[in-house]
Scaffold this active site. Structure first.
Site, PDB file in Angstrom:
ATOM      1  N   LYS A  13     -25.198 -22.170 -92.012  1.00  0.00           N
ATOM      2  CA  LYS A  13     -26.554 -21.622 -91.916  1.00  0.00           C
ATOM      3  C   LYS A  13     -27.082 -21.698 -90.483  1.00  0.00           C
ATOM      4  O   LYS A  13     -27.620 -20.733 -89.963  1.00  0.00           O
ATOM      5  CB  LYS A  13     -27.544 -22.413 -92.797  1.00  0.00           C
ATOM      6  CG  LYS A  13     -27.210 -22.439 -94.262  1.00  0.00           C
ATOM      7  CD  LYS A  13     -28.255 -23.242 -95.041  1.00  0.00           C
ATOM      8  CE  LYS A  13     -28.310 -24.718 -94.671  1.00  0.00           C
ATOM      9  NZ  LYS A  13     -27.085 -25.465 -94.974  1.00  0.00           N
ATOM     10  N   ARG A  88     -35.601 -25.795 -99.869  1.00  0.00           N
ATOM     11  CA  ARG A  88     -34.458 -26.493-100.458  1.00  0.00           C
ATOM     12  C   ARG A  88     -34.738 -26.900-101.894  1.00  0.00           C
ATOM     13  O   ARG A  88     -33.857 -27.490-102.524  1.00  0.00           O
ATOM     14  CB  ARG A  88     -34.172 -27.761 -99.651  1.00  0.00           C
ATOM     15  CG  ARG A  88     -32.992 -27.653 -98.689  1.00  0.00           C
ATOM     16  CD  ARG A  88     -32.801 -29.024 -98.082  1.00  0.00           C
ATOM     17  NE  ARG A  88     -31.505 -29.225 -97.510  1.00  0.00           N
ATOM     18  CZ  ARG A  88     -31.185 -29.005 -96.235  1.00  0.00           C
ATOM     19  NH1 ARG A  88     -32.066 -28.503 -95.412  1.00  0.00           N
ATOM     20  NH2 ARG A  88     -29.985 -29.276 -95.798  1.00  0.00           N
ATOM     21  N   ARG A 127     -17.839 -31.321 -87.447  1.00  0.00           N
ATOM     22  CA  ARG A 127     -19.084 -30.870 -86.798  1.00  0.00           C
ATOM     23  C   ARG A 127     -19.518 -31.870 -85.731  1.00  0.00           C
ATOM     24  O   ARG A 127     -19.457 -33.083 -85.942  1.00  0.00           O
ATOM     25  CB  ARG A 127     -20.200 -30.709 -87.833  1.00  0.00           C
ATOM     26  CG  ARG A 127     -21.563 -30.479 -87.177  1.00  0.00           C
ATOM     27  CD  ARG A 127     -22.546 -29.754 -88.057  1.00  0.00           C
ATOM     28  NE  ARG A 127     -23.051 -30.550 -89.155  1.00  0.00           N
ATOM     29  CZ  ARG A 127     -23.951 -30.096 -90.036  1.00  0.00           C
ATOM     30  NH1 ARG A 127     -24.409 -28.857 -89.942  1.00  0.00           N
ATOM     31  NH2 ARG A 127     -24.354 -30.873 -91.017  1.00  0.00           N
ATOM     32  N   ARG A 160     -23.084 -36.602 -86.661  1.00  0.00           N
ATOM     33  CA  ARG A 160     -24.307 -37.079 -87.313  1.00  0.00           C
ATOM     34  C   ARG A 160     -23.964 -38.131 -88.364  1.00  0.00           C
ATOM     35  O   ARG A 160     -22.983 -37.996 -89.075  1.00  0.00           O
ATOM     36  CB  ARG A 160     -25.038 -35.909 -87.991  1.00  0.00           C
ATOM     37  CG  ARG A 160     -25.964 -35.160 -87.072  1.00  0.00           C
ATOM     38  CD  ARG A 160     -26.420 -33.827 -87.638  1.00  0.00           C
ATOM     39  NE  ARG A 160     -26.789 -33.858 -89.051  1.00  0.00           N
ATOM     40  CZ  ARG A 160     -27.128 -32.767 -89.739  1.00  0.00           C
ATOM     41  NH1 ARG A 160     -27.163 -31.580 -89.146  1.00  0.00           N
ATOM     42  NH2 ARG A 160     -27.433 -32.854 -91.008  1.00  0.00           N
ATOM     43  N   ARG A 171     -24.820 -35.277-100.490  1.00  0.00           N
ATOM     44  CA  ARG A 171     -25.623 -34.099-100.132  1.00  0.00           C
ATOM     45  C   ARG A 171     -25.179 -32.881-100.931  1.00  0.00           C
ATOM     46  O   ARG A 171     -26.001 -32.031-101.271  1.00  0.00           O
ATOM     47  CB  ARG A 171     -25.512 -33.838 -98.627  1.00  0.00           C
ATOM     48  CG  ARG A 171     -26.315 -34.854 -97.821  1.00  0.00           C
ATOM     49  CD  ARG A 171     -25.876 -34.919 -96.386  1.00  0.00           C
ATOM     50  NE  ARG A 171     -26.225 -33.744 -95.636  1.00  0.00           N
ATOM     51  CZ  ARG A 171     -25.612 -33.372 -94.522  1.00  0.00           C
ATOM     52  NH1 ARG A 171     -24.612 -34.098 -94.043  1.00  0.00           N
ATOM     53  NH2 ARG A 171     -25.987 -32.300 -93.896  1.00  0.00           N
TER      54      ARG A 171
HETATM   55  P1  ADP Z   1     -27.434 -29.323 -93.228  1.00  0.00           P
HETATM   56  O1  ADP Z   1     -26.769 -29.103 -91.938  1.00  0.00           O
HETATM   57  O2  ADP Z   1     -26.737 -30.169 -94.183  1.00  0.00           O
HETATM   58  O3  ADP Z   1     -27.869 -28.062 -93.904  1.00  0.00           O
HETATM   59  P2  ADP Z   1     -30.057 -30.130 -92.258  1.00  0.00           P
HETATM   60  O4  ADP Z   1     -30.024 -30.427 -90.828  1.00  0.00           O
HETATM   61  O5  ADP Z   1     -30.660 -28.831 -92.696  1.00  0.00           O
HETATM   62  O6  ADP Z   1     -28.610 -30.296 -92.863  1.00  0.00           O
HETATM   63  O7  ADP Z   1     -30.807 -31.294 -93.039  1.00  0.00           O
HETATM   64  C1  ADP Z   1     -30.467 -32.650 -92.861  1.00  0.00           C
HETATM   65  C2  ADP Z   1     -31.303 -33.502 -93.792  1.00  0.00           C
HETATM   66  O8  ADP Z   1     -32.710 -33.318 -93.501  1.00  0.00           O
HETATM   67  C3  ADP Z   1     -31.181 -33.164 -95.274  1.00  0.00           C
HETATM   68  O9  ADP Z   1     -30.074 -33.793 -95.869  1.00  0.00           O
HETATM   69  C4  ADP Z   1     -32.518 -33.687 -95.804  1.00  0.00           C
HETATM   70  O10 ADP Z   1     -32.516 -35.105 -95.925  1.00  0.00           O
HETATM   71  C5  ADP Z   1     -33.489 -33.341 -94.683  1.00  0.00           C
HETATM   72  N1  ADP Z   1     -34.086 -32.001 -94.880  1.00  0.00           N
HETATM   73  C6  ADP Z   1     -33.941 -30.913 -94.091  1.00  0.00           C
HETATM   74  N2  ADP Z   1     -34.628 -29.864 -94.577  1.00  0.00           N
HETATM   75  C7  ADP Z   1     -35.233 -30.299 -95.718  1.00  0.00           C
HETATM   76  C8  ADP Z   1     -36.078 -29.699 -96.697  1.00  0.00           C
HETATM   77  N3  ADP Z   1     -36.434 -28.407 -96.621  1.00  0.00           N
HETATM   78  N4  ADP Z   1     -36.490 -30.464 -97.732  1.00  0.00           N
HETATM   79  C9  ADP Z   1     -36.156 -31.758 -97.833  1.00  0.00           C
HETATM   80  N5  ADP Z   1     -35.361 -32.388 -96.962  1.00  0.00           N
HETATM   81  C10 ADP Z   1     -34.897 -31.671 -95.907  1.00  0.00           C
HETATM   82  P1  ADP Z   2     -25.248 -25.763 -91.819  1.00  0.00           P
HETATM   83  O1  ADP Z   2     -26.387 -25.437 -90.879  1.00  0.00           O
HETATM   84  O2  ADP Z   2     -25.177 -24.820 -92.984  1.00  0.00           O
HETATM   85  O3  ADP Z   2     -25.240 -27.180 -92.236  1.00  0.00           O
HETATM   86  P2  ADP Z   2     -23.523 -25.411 -89.464  1.00  0.00           P
HETATM   87  O4  ADP Z   2     -23.922 -24.072 -88.952  1.00  0.00           O
HETATM   88  O5  ADP Z   2     -23.964 -26.599 -88.724  1.00  0.00           O
HETATM   89  O6  ADP Z   2     -23.904 -25.526 -91.029  1.00  0.00           O
HETATM   90  O7  ADP Z   2     -21.916 -25.423 -89.608  1.00  0.00           O
HETATM   91  C1  ADP Z   2     -21.233 -26.588 -90.081  1.00  0.00           C
HETATM   92  C2  ADP Z   2     -19.984 -26.792 -89.241  1.00  0.00           C
HETATM   93  O8  ADP Z   2     -19.034 -25.748 -89.497  1.00  0.00           O
HETATM   94  C3  ADP Z   2     -20.216 -26.766 -87.743  1.00  0.00           C
HETATM   95  O9  ADP Z   2     -19.322 -27.667 -87.141  1.00  0.00           O
HETATM   96  C4  ADP Z   2     -19.918 -25.328 -87.333  1.00  0.00           C
HETATM   97  O10 ADP Z   2     -19.491 -25.235 -85.986  1.00  0.00           O
HETATM   98  C5  ADP Z   2     -18.790 -24.973 -88.309  1.00  0.00           C
HETATM   99  N1  ADP Z   2     -18.830 -23.565 -88.729  1.00  0.00           N
HETATM  100  C6  ADP Z   2     -19.906 -22.769 -88.921  1.00  0.00           C
HETATM  101  N2  ADP Z   2     -19.549 -21.527 -89.353  1.00  0.00           N
HETATM  102  C7  ADP Z   2     -18.192 -21.547 -89.455  1.00  0.00           C
HETATM  103  C8  ADP Z   2     -17.190 -20.569 -89.867  1.00  0.00           C
HETATM  104  N3  ADP Z   2     -17.556 -19.346 -90.267  1.00  0.00           N
HETATM  105  N4  ADP Z   2     -15.920 -20.970 -89.841  1.00  0.00           N
HETATM  106  C9  ADP Z   2     -15.570 -22.231 -89.469  1.00  0.00           C
HETATM  107  N5  ADP Z   2     -16.425 -23.179 -89.074  1.00  0.00           N
HETATM  108  C10 ADP Z   2     -17.735 -22.850 -89.063  1.00  0.00           C
END
Ligand code: ADP
Ligand code: ADP
Ligand code: ZN
Length: 214
Positions: A13, A88, A127, A160, A171
């Site tokens: 995302k 979420r 990541r 992280r 998660r």
């Molecule tokens: P991911 O890369 O897994 O999508 P995020 O960076 O979006 O992770 O979120 C990391 C953490 O921050 C989540 O596991 C949650 O604890 C918190 N968080 C982020 N966005 C939200 C939301 N919209 N509602 C509740 N918790 C959130």
């Molecule tokens: P999210 O925001 O949904 O948690 P990220 O964009 O941070 O996810 O992506 C999670 C991990 O996967 C990162 O290390 C990113 O560089 C990698 N990644 C993202 N898109 C792809 C893809 N299409 N193929 C392989 N690796 C990817």
């Protein structure tokens, strides 16, 4: 243009949201980045969020919804934005729909980046994140130019705490229970777009821009 990114943790995302924000010149709003910036800055909001995040749980809706609605009221959001990590939960989605409809607005697209759970754990363990500017990399699929250093701002990259395998499992469970129902919610709203997130990141981006248009 107002866009929501849906998908499991690690689906890509954030990676796609950044590319969308750049191409369409709209802000990228990541609730996770806002929480991490607050933790780093030692704010009260950051303290509240940290214990939930460390356990792979969601931060409670009463904290999260107000924060996001404030953010999208800022001047730079006048021409739209891409939301990454919000909503979420169903109550978050309902609050967003209601707040927008009070202003005569609505979201344009909810893009579900679809990746099966098996692929997620590998993605997360590779990541690397920049806690300064929010950039993310992958040691194999999207490496930084210099190992462990952010291309954008030069800070040191980290794995992280919540990307360790035990927390990733938690998660994913939380995702299936609380966030996945949003796919049906936005399908009903008629704005759902599903893309195959297992393709490489440029292919995923092309599939998205094919829908959003030039
Ligand atoms: P991911 O890369 O897994 O999508 P995020 O960076 O979006 O992770 O979120 C990391 C953490 O921050 C989540 O596991 C949650 O604890 C918190 N968080 C982020 N966005 C939200 C939301 N919209 N509602 C509740 N918790 C959130
Ligand atoms: P999210 O925001 O949904 O948690 P990220 O964009 O941070 O996810 O992506 C999670 C991990 O996967 C990162 O290390 C990113 O560089 C990698 N990644 C993202 N898109 C792809 C893809 N299409 N193929 C392989 N690796 C990817
Ligand atoms: Zn950086």
């Amino acid at each position: 243009m107002k866009i929501i990114m849906l998908g499991a943790p690690g689906a890509g995302k954030g990676t796609q949201a950044k590319k969308i924000a750049e191409k369409y010149e709209i802000p990228h709003i990541s609730t996770g980045d806002i929480f991490r910036a607050n933790i780093k800055g030692g704010t009260e909001l950051g303290m509240k969020a940290k214990s939930y995040m460390d356990q792979g749980q969601l931060v409670p809706d009463d904290v999260t919804i107000g924060m996001l609605l404030d953010r999208i009221s800022a001047a730079d959001c006048a021409n739209g934005y891409v939301l990454d990590g919000f909503p979420r939960t169903i109550p978050q989605a309902e609050s967003l729909t209601k707040a927008l409809s009070e202003r005569g607005e609505k979201m344009d697209y909810a893009i579900d980046v679809n990746v099966p759970d098996e692929a997620i754990v590998t993605r997360m363990s590779g990541r690397r994140a920049c806690l300064s500017c929010g950039a993310t990399y992958h040691i194999v699929y999207n490496p930084p130019k210099k190992a462990d250093i952010c291309d954008v701002c030069g800070e040191k990259l980290v794995l992280r705490d919540d990307d360790k395998p035990e927390t990733v499992q938690k998660r994913l469970t939380v995702y299936h229970e609380q966030t996945q129902p949003l796919i049906a919610y936005y399908k009903n709203a008629g704005i759902l777009v599903t893309v195959d997130g297992t393709k490489n990141l440029n292919e995923v981006f092309k599939d998205i821009t094919d829908v959003l248009g030039a």
